[in-house]
Design a protein around this motif. Structure first.
Motif, PDB file in Angstrom:
ATOM      1  N   LEU A  98      -6.652  -8.900   9.138  1.00 31.17           N
ATOM      2  CA  LEU A  98      -6.326  -9.029  10.554  1.00 31.17           C
ATOM      3  C   LEU A  98      -6.019  -7.668  11.173  1.00 31.17           C
ATOM      4  CD1 LEU A  98      -5.709 -10.905  12.998  1.00 31.17           C
ATOM      5  CD2 LEU A  98      -3.342 -10.994  12.181  1.00 31.17           C
ATOM      6  N   MET A  99      -5.275  -6.856  10.453  1.00 33.49           N
ATOM      7  CA  MET A  99      -4.914  -5.533  10.971  1.00 33.49           C
ATOM      8  C   MET A  99      -6.122  -4.603  11.014  1.00 33.49           C
ATOM      9  SD  MET A  99      -1.801  -5.588  11.897  1.00 33.49           S
ATOM     10  CE  MET A  99      -1.576  -3.830  12.151  1.00 33.49           C
ATOM     11  N   LEU A 100      -6.940  -4.636   9.975  1.00 31.29           N
ATOM     12  CA  LEU A 100      -8.066  -3.696   9.909  1.00 31.29           C
ATOM     13  C   LEU A 100      -9.208  -4.087  10.834  1.00 31.29           C
ATOM     14  CD1 LEU A 100      -8.266  -2.952   6.070  1.00 31.29           C
ATOM     15  CD2 LEU A 100      -7.041  -1.707   7.850  1.00 31.29           C
ATOM     16  N   PHE A 133       3.626   0.015   7.915  1.00 25.19           N
ATOM     17  CA  PHE A 133       2.668   0.992   7.383  1.00 25.19           C
ATOM     18  C   PHE A 133       1.259   0.704   7.912  1.00 25.19           C
ATOM     19  CE2 PHE A 133      -0.550   1.956   4.139  1.00 25.19           C
ATOM     20  CZ  PHE A 133      -0.410   3.335   4.072  1.00 25.19           C
ATOM     21  N   LEU A 134       0.842  -0.551   7.856  1.00 27.41           N
ATOM     22  CA  LEU A 134      -0.498  -0.893   8.332  1.00 27.41           C
ATOM     23  C   LEU A 134      -0.622  -0.702   9.839  1.00 27.41           C
ATOM     24  CD1 LEU A 134      -1.408  -4.019   6.176  1.00 27.41           C
ATOM     25  CD2 LEU A 134      -2.450  -1.758   6.108  1.00 27.41           C
ATOM     26  N   ALA A 135       0.479  -0.947  10.584  1.00 24.61           N
ATOM     27  CA  ALA A 135       0.453  -0.679  12.024  1.00 24.61           C
ATOM     28  C   ALA A 135       0.175   0.796  12.285  1.00 24.61           C
ATOM     29  CB  ALA A 135       1.776  -1.097  12.661  1.00 24.61           C
ATOM     30  N   GLY A 136       0.823   1.667  11.510  1.00 33.28           N
ATOM     31  CA  GLY A 136       0.569   3.096  11.656  1.00 33.28           C
ATOM     32  C   GLY A 136      -0.848   3.476  11.288  1.00 33.28           C
ATOM     33  N   VAL A 137      -1.378   2.847  10.240  1.00 33.00           N
ATOM     34  CA  VAL A 137      -2.745   3.152   9.796  1.00 33.00           C
ATOM     35  C   VAL A 137      -3.762   2.807  10.878  1.00 33.00           C
ATOM     36  CG1 VAL A 137      -4.560   2.494   8.168  1.00 33.00           C
ATOM     37  CG2 VAL A 137      -2.269   2.980   7.329  1.00 33.00           C
ATOM     38  N   VAL A 138      -3.619   1.633  11.496  1.00 34.49           N
ATOM     39  CA  VAL A 138      -4.646   1.200  12.449  1.00 34.49           C
ATOM     40  C   VAL A 138      -4.590   1.988  13.761  1.00 34.49           C
ATOM     41  CG1 VAL A 138      -4.755  -1.111  11.473  1.00 34.49           C
ATOM     42  CG2 VAL A 138      -3.222  -0.674  13.380  1.00 34.49           C
ATOM     43  N   VAL A 139      -3.422   2.503  14.143  1.00 36.26           N
ATOM     44  CA  VAL A 139      -3.369   3.286  15.384  1.00 36.26           C
ATOM     45  C   VAL A 139      -3.607   4.767  15.127  1.00 36.26           C
ATOM     46  CG1 VAL A 139      -1.806   1.640  16.475  1.00 36.26           C
ATOM     47  CG2 VAL A 139      -0.863   3.636  15.328  1.00 36.26           C
ATOM     48  N   ARG A 143      -8.856  -2.331  16.574  1.00 38.12           N
ATOM     49  CA  ARG A 143      -9.536  -2.270  17.873  1.00 38.12           C
ATOM     50  C   ARG A 143      -8.569  -2.558  19.021  1.00 38.12           C
ATOM     51  NH1 ARG A 143     -12.971  -4.075  14.066  1.00 38.12           N
ATOM     52  NH2 ARG A 143     -15.161  -3.381  14.121  1.00 38.12           N
ATOM     53  N   LEU A 144      -7.705  -3.538  18.812  1.00 38.41           N
ATOM     54  CA  LEU A 144      -6.831  -3.984  19.902  1.00 38.41           C
ATOM     55  C   LEU A 144      -5.697  -3.003  20.180  1.00 38.41           C
ATOM     56  CD1 LEU A 144      -5.986  -6.153  21.935  1.00 38.41           C
ATOM     57  CD2 LEU A 144      -4.691  -7.264  20.083  1.00 38.41           C
ATOM     58  N   LEU A 145      -4.984  -2.567  19.140  1.00 39.97           N
ATOM     59  CA  LEU A 145      -3.798  -1.739  19.361  1.00 39.97           C
ATOM     60  C   LEU A 145      -4.128  -0.386  19.992  1.00 39.97           C
ATOM     61  CD1 LEU A 145      -1.644  -2.532  16.179  1.00 39.97           C
ATOM     62  CD2 LEU A 145      -1.554  -3.551  18.459  1.00 39.97           C
ATOM     63  N   PRO A 146      -5.147   0.359  19.509  1.00 39.59           N
ATOM     64  CA  PRO A 146      -5.484   1.608  20.203  1.00 39.59           C
ATOM     65  C   PRO A 146      -5.913   1.390  21.650  1.00 39.59           C
ATOM     66  CG  PRO A 146      -6.439   1.589  18.003  1.00 39.59           C
ATOM     67  CD  PRO A 146      -5.914   0.211  18.261  1.00 39.59           C
ATOM     68  N   GLY A 189      -6.235   6.059  14.133  1.00 41.15           N
ATOM     69  CA  GLY A 189      -7.574   6.414  14.595  1.00 41.15           C
ATOM     70  C   GLY A 189      -7.677   6.593  16.090  1.00 41.15           C
ATOM     71  N   SER A 190      -6.599   6.314  16.820  1.00 40.68           N
ATOM     72  CA  SER A 190      -6.606   6.475  18.263  1.00 40.68           C
ATOM     73  C   SER A 190      -6.578   7.945  18.651  1.00 40.68           C
ATOM     74  CB  SER A 190      -5.398   5.747  18.868  1.00 40.68           C
ATOM     75  OG  SER A 190      -5.201   6.112  20.212  1.00 40.68           O
ATOM     76  N   LYS A 191      -7.156   8.254  19.809  1.00 42.96           N
ATOM     77  CA  LYS A 191      -7.090   9.626  20.319  1.00 42.96           C
ATOM     78  C   LYS A 191      -5.663  10.022  20.682  1.00 42.96           C
ATOM     79  CE  LYS A 191     -11.801   9.484  22.215  1.00 42.96           C
ATOM     80  NZ  LYS A 191     -12.626   9.574  23.444  1.00 42.96           N
TER      81      LYS A 191
END
Length: 667
Positions: free
Chosen positions: A199-201, A252-258, A206-209, A260-262
């Motif tokens: 779900l996070m990956l 940790f996963l929240a940090g990983v997925v964001v 896509r959603l959080l950034p 990749g954001s600019k």
């Protein structure tokens, strides 16, 4: 009122005590963590004076865990995790197994029941991710290969803890449990873990950034900061409440997925104050849980437990480093980082108490072992460099760790006329790229194996080792080198390298960089010939671009910059206004050169009595007004608000046609 405000008072007094403890620890040259732990002990229910609410502090400490793991995820990409999976996954599993067995054996020696022995073994085998990240960062090892392996190792242990917490109630709970029930519970826990990760990956990445990007564009800054907090804490709580996972893994996963954001750098900056504050609360809360009376009654057992945690686990991980070919420095980093226990050990211990397997005294002993190991863990990192030197001095022992490592070709014995570049980061790459294009041979000295491999792939000769803490410079043929460029590490490391290089090659020209004036002076004293201050050079560049935009000629700007440099970097430091004024006076004098055209303002002109902004000179004529002479004095850096008077002379810069057009406005 005391009861109504106990949480607030505990929070404030714990911070005050942690602050005082940190100052004392700093004065005694101890790690600040020791001061935070002692500060928590001061306000605990087990010491005289104020009695804090340790349960409430534990909940606040969980916030510290969330922010620490969120920040870790921001700097730990999935690519990093996959790169170290071959070491981290089997290493974590084997270490949990061997550590649990060692803890079980120690518990039986204490006279504990076998069930309590399993609890102690599991508690000993799981290290604290918060403590690891803190000490890796303080030691400057977080972004190294060993730091990534250790972090990935702990992430695997966090996942294993999820399984352990599912199994414990089933195995030690009331009544008998069938194998089918146990398998069903494990399968369900694994399914929820996989579902959350996917779900996070898939969705979260896509959603959080996208959400953060929209908020950054259309909302005030405080809403963006609040969004960062909500994502970090909200995702962690969702992992715990919906998927029965640890808040640490969720954050940790929240940090990983964001990551990749600019906006990842801005997100990290917004999270830092919360992470630092609540990580201190975490360490203070650990100190609050320890009963010193109980520990004093079991001091022998405490010493044995701490020895197992710090020495036993260190030896286990050093052996695993040989088995998994983790490399010498990487193994030393992992072994030092995992020689402690923390938050997950508390959770396992609390579960053991709830199941009636552990007594309160046994749980307190686990807490005491955690506190002592956390307090001493930073000293384990200080042993990495001397241990590395000692092991490398024994070739056969070092070969056990490096048998599968990439071996670099030794520099030719007759190498001379080359440039030695220490550090292959951004600065080192810039230097070597230019020298390569000029056909000048380069030798790169880099402490990180992966980075050294990149240098070799770029066609450079490379040596792997820490130039500040090893004999690597002796193999760099400094006596035949033309220049030594120290482009990596901080001022302290550069000072050591410069001193060592000067002793090996007295006539060598050494170029390096310094963060401040004190570092510059220390590096010069250590033997550096040229020291660059990047921040001040950046200031000169900012000045240059600003003056270009104001219309000054390159010759004038370069003259001003050269005057500053000719006066030495002291002219750019604090308390050097006189030197800057002298250089500025020379700049003013240069305005009489031919590049500048002085045009008088006639009494009847449309310019007399109006401001430069009202004239809109640049838009109308293309010429730039860069100076004003009035009553024999020259004023520089005039702006749109400068009002012209009859009799003034305006210094104009531009083409002949542009100056001629401007002159008609002043006539």
């Amino acid at each position: 009122m005391h009861g109504d405000t106990i949480l607030l008072m505990t929070f404030v007094f714990a911070l005050v005590a942690a602050f005082a403890g940190g100052l004392v620890a700093r004065a005694l040259r101890l790690p600040p963590i020791v001061g935070y732990l002692v500060g928590g002990l001061v306000v605990s229910p087990f010491t005289p004076g104020f009695i804090g609410d340790s349960h409430a502090m534990n909940q606040l400490a969980e916030v510290g865990v969330m922010f620490m793991m969120f920040s870790t995820g921001l700097h730990f990409s999935l690519k990093d995790l996959f790169e170290v999976k071959g070491i981290a996954v089997p290493g974590a599993i084997l270490q949990i197994a061997v550590g649990t067995a060692a803890g079980y054996a120690l518990a039986l020696a204490f006279g504990w029941t076998p069930q309590a022995g399993i609890m102690l073994g599991l508690s000993v085998s799981i290290a604290s991710t918060v403590v690891l990240i803190k000490n890796l960062t303080d030691a400057g090892l977080y972004q190294t290969h060993g730091g990534r392996v250790a972090t990935g190792w702990l992430i695997v242990e966090d996942l294993a803890t999820v399984v352990i917490l599912v199994v414990l109630p089933v195995v030690f709970g009331p009544g008998e449990t069938s194998g089918a029930e146990l398998a069903s519970g494990l399968a369900w826990a694994l399914a929820k873990t996989v579902a959350f990760v996917l779900l996070m990956l898939v969705v979260g990445s896509r959603l959080l950034p996208w959400v953060l990007g929209r908020i950054a564009r259309f909302c005030p800054a405080e809403l963006f900061q609040l969004a960062v907090v909500v994502i970090a804490l909200g995702t962690a709580m969702a992992a715990a409440l919906v998927f029965d996972l640890s808040v640490a893994l969720g954050a940790f996963l929240a940090g990983v997925v964001v990551s990749g954001s600019k906006l990842s750098h801005r997100i990290a900056a917004e999270a830092i104050p919360f992470k630092d504050l609540f990580s201190i609360i975490f360490f203070a809360s650990v100190g609050m849980m320890v009963n010193p009376v109980t520990l004093a009654a079991h001091v022998g057992e405490l010493i044995a437990l701490v020895a197992l945690i710090m020495v036993g686990k260190w030896l286990i991980n050093m052996v695993l480093g040989v088995v998994l070919s983790a490399g010498l420095r990487g193994t030393l980093t992992v072994a030092a980082g995992l020689a402690q226990i923390g938050e997950f050990s508390f959770i396992i211990g609390q579960t053991g108490m709830a199941l009636g397997v552990l007594s309160s005294e046994q749980y307190t002993l686990i807490l005491g072992g955690a506190v002592v190991s956390i307090a001493l863990n930073s000293f384990a990192f200080k042993l990495i460099d001397p241990l590395e030197r000692w092991i490398r001095a024994h070739g056969r022992l070092a070969a056990l760790y490096e048998r599968h490592a990439h071996h670099f070709e030794e520099p030719a014995s007759d190498l001379h006329g080359h440039v030695v570049v220490v550090g292959y980061g951004n600065a080192g790459r810039c230097v070597t790229e230019v020298l390569n294009n000029l056909g000048i041979p380069c030798l790169v000295v880099e402490r990180e194996l992966e980075v050294a491999e990149e240098a070799e792939a770029d066609g450079l000769c490379a040596l792997v080792g820490d130039a500040a803490n090893s004999e690597i410079l002796a193999h760099a043929h400094l006596d035949g080198a033309r220049v030594l460029v120290i482009a990596g590490g901080g001022d302290a490391a550069a000072e050591v390298i410069a001193h060592e290089a000067r002793s090996l090659a007295p006539g060598l020209h050494i170029v390096t960089r310094a963060a401040d004036a004190d570092g510059l002076a220390a590096l010069v004293a250590a033997g550096a010939n040229e020291v660059v201050r990047p921040e001040l050079e950046g200031g000169i560049e900012l000045m240059r671009h600003t003056m270009i935009d104001l219309g000054y000629t390159p010759r004038q700007i370069e003259g001003y910059a050269n005057e500053l440099r000719a006066s030495g970097y002291e002219a750019l430091g604090d308390g050097a206004q006189a030197a800057r004024r002298r250089a500025f006076a020379r700049l003013a004098a240069s305005l009489s050169e031919v590049e500048l055209e002085w045009v008088p303002v006639d009494a009847g002109s449309i310019a007399a009595g109006r401001t430069l902004g009202e004239l809109d000179l640049r838009a109308q004529t293309g010429a730039n007004a860069v100076a004003l002479r009035r009553d024999g004095e020259v004023a520089l850096f005039i702006d749109a608000k400068t009002r012209l008077c009859a009799g003034d002379a305006v210094g104009l810069v531009g083409t002949a046609e542009q100056v001629e057009a401007a002159s008609r406005l002043f006539a």
